[in-house]
Scaffold this motif. Sequence first.
Motif, PDB file in Angstrom:
ATOM      1  N   GLU A   1       0.841  -1.198   0.000  1.00 41.70           N
ATOM      2  CA  GLU A   1       0.000   0.000   0.000  1.00 41.70           C
ATOM      3  C   GLU A   1       0.873   1.244   0.000  1.00 41.70           C
TER       4      GLU A   1
ATOM      5  N   HIS B   1      -0.367   9.451  -3.130  1.00 39.89           N
ATOM      6  CA  HIS B   1      -0.384   8.204  -3.898  1.00 39.89           C
ATOM      7  C   HIS B   1      -1.667   7.429  -3.594  1.00 39.89           C
TER       8      HIS B   1
ATOM      9  N   ASP C   1      -4.706   6.478  -6.147  1.00 42.87           N
ATOM     10  CA  ASP C   1      -5.300   5.136  -6.296  1.00 42.87           C
ATOM     11  C   ASP C   1      -6.820   5.202  -6.186  1.00 42.87           C
TER      12      ASP C   1
ATOM     13  N   GLN D   1      -9.508   4.224  -9.094  1.00 43.02           N
ATOM     14  CA  GLN D   1     -10.479   3.118  -8.898  1.00 43.02           C
ATOM     15  C   GLN D   1     -11.924   3.602  -8.733  1.00 43.02           C
TER      16      GLN D   1
ATOM     17  N   LYS E   1       2.490   4.083 -10.341  1.00 43.17           N
ATOM     18  CA  LYS E   1       1.196   3.780 -10.973  1.00 43.17           C
ATOM     19  C   LYS E   1       0.749   4.947 -11.848  1.00 43.17           C
TER      20      LYS E   1
END
Length: 596
Positions: free
Chosen positions: A5, A11, A15, A19, A59
């Motif tokens: 994580e 960050h 995420d 999502q 990412k």
Amino acid sequence: MANKEPVNPSHATFDLFVQAKTCQEVKKHFTELCRQLQLDPKDYSNFYTKLKESLNYWKAKAVWTKLDKRASQDVYEQGKACAQNKCLVLGAGPCGLRTAIELSLLGAQVVVLEKREEFTRNNVLHLWPFTIYDIRELGAKKFYGKFCSGSLDHISIRQLQLILLKVCLILGVEVHTGVEYKGLIEPSVEKGWMAKLEPPSHPAAAFQFDVFISAGGGRFVPEGFKHKGLRGQLAIGITANFVNRNTAAEIQVPEISGVARIYNQKFFQDLLNETDIDLENIVYYKDDTHYFVMTAKRKSLLKRGVIKQDYSDADQLLAPANVDHAALYLYAHDAAYFSTGGQLPDLQFALNPAGQRDVAMFDFTCMHRAEHASLVRERRGKKLLIALVGDCLMEPFWPLGTGIARGFMASFDTAWTVRSWGMGVQHMTVIAERESMYQLLSQTTTENTSKKYPLYSIDPKTRYQRINLSAIHTRQVKKPFIKAEGKSDTMSGFNELLRWCQNSTRGYDNVNIKDFSQSWKSGLALCALIHHFKPHLIDISSLDEANRVHNNQLAFSVINKELGIPPVMSPSSQIDKLSMVVYLTQIKDAVTLPPK
Ligand code: FAD
């Protein structure tokens, strides 16, 4: 270390943004991300660069790689092509958002208005290969891992909107939801073109723009545009969504990618024998829901009591008061059950945003399209380019899945038009080019468009196999499309072409050209036109006015062979006025202009 994580709060927020599964969630996490990184999303021209600099996260980098690749295309002129332009986009449907992305890559300031608060449509869109490629190259897989897994060639409308919304925000597009466009406000001495909004106090009401993209879907077109309907045979579409629990059994059930009656007579006959359901075609896609779309025959809808009373008029036939919803649910259920071989035993309807079973019946008998794709308005010396994209430009036939394919083509074409506008191309040329591209749109198929998807850009030459950006002349668009102060619409360009056709066919029996549609129906006018310039190519005395298909076939093939101009319609199809204008203009050029 087992824990992967992210420890950096931004960050983690990125995420959550990636999502996010609803429009409001996306916006919330995006706002939070900007706050954490101290970025101003209104700083549209630097936003993406600053976001990349501040978010050093692997990412995110995977997304940047994709977007940087797209942004590096020459057509964008390093984001300078439209750096002076301000664009208002009406509608955050897939086509409005896709266009917004392109305008932002061109360097324009882009504001999108959406009247809904949420993206709620479960229905599933068929994707042509180029759209799959395109969406994937925008980083779709990062935002929606299931995208393009296996043989997937479809996506639910709301998932596609979510992907495109995320890309828009990253690129610095302002997307406002819960705000409705109500009309244009003409410029004053101090201010430029603005929009009347509901609520009127919305901050976007102060936005002044020189480009207005209307992507409101359905049959919504802004003032100045007209829709025309092409009436075909009665076609009744039914969509139905069932809950997808993603169980192992459900995953096993094969999808049905467009079975048409002519290809599987037995299937449709068995369906009819067992259920009294008579269909032209059926599609089954698995996405967030089990989605079915089918074209049903009138007789079977009457027999099963879905339609209460028979009327010849489609509007009356499908009027809500004439539909029995309980019978419609059962019809859709039974068609879905039978066509999946009973392998989806627990077919429970998904709910639509109104909390009702997500089943709907649509009339595709009369397909609409806009007469023109763009126009320019001018008031107090301030010009506004208005362009249509998506369903409001050309209504798609869902069972064939033309919505996103032609919708995205039009988004790219429109972006190319805005690029020319931004780069100072004379506005009549801009519009003439846009109309030339528009002529091709209704004929595009996967076969006649380029297969070199990696080379696709907003430049139409990279996509259409045969494109002539001067197919429509500037003199043909001069008056119809330019709505200037105090001037009325006249059709001088069209009239000039009409006069030329009349003069060239004077004295031929049974030829009396008065327009660009009915006068050409028998094919004699076209044959006379060829005969006038090239008498040796056609034996005009042998033609029979009643033999329409033969006459047109003959004219089309001679024109194609001798002048190199491919037909724009089939010999028996209804004549489309603008296509005819393009065709005749090409013929006129070929027989009157000196060879190049
Ligand atoms: P849309 O997706 O319709 O988006 C237009 C957007 O503009 C909407 O979000 C709307 O809320 C917004 N809007 C409209 N007016 C205003 C205004 N005045 N102010 C602000 N915002 C405004 N296609 C299929 O292939 N299969 C299907 O089963 C299917 N089902 C559909 C079901 C519905 C109810 C609808 C409306 C469309 C469906 N379509 C389907 C068509 C498909 O959604 C479109 O082809 C595709 O989404 C591209 O359309 P678009 O972006 O041009 O318009």
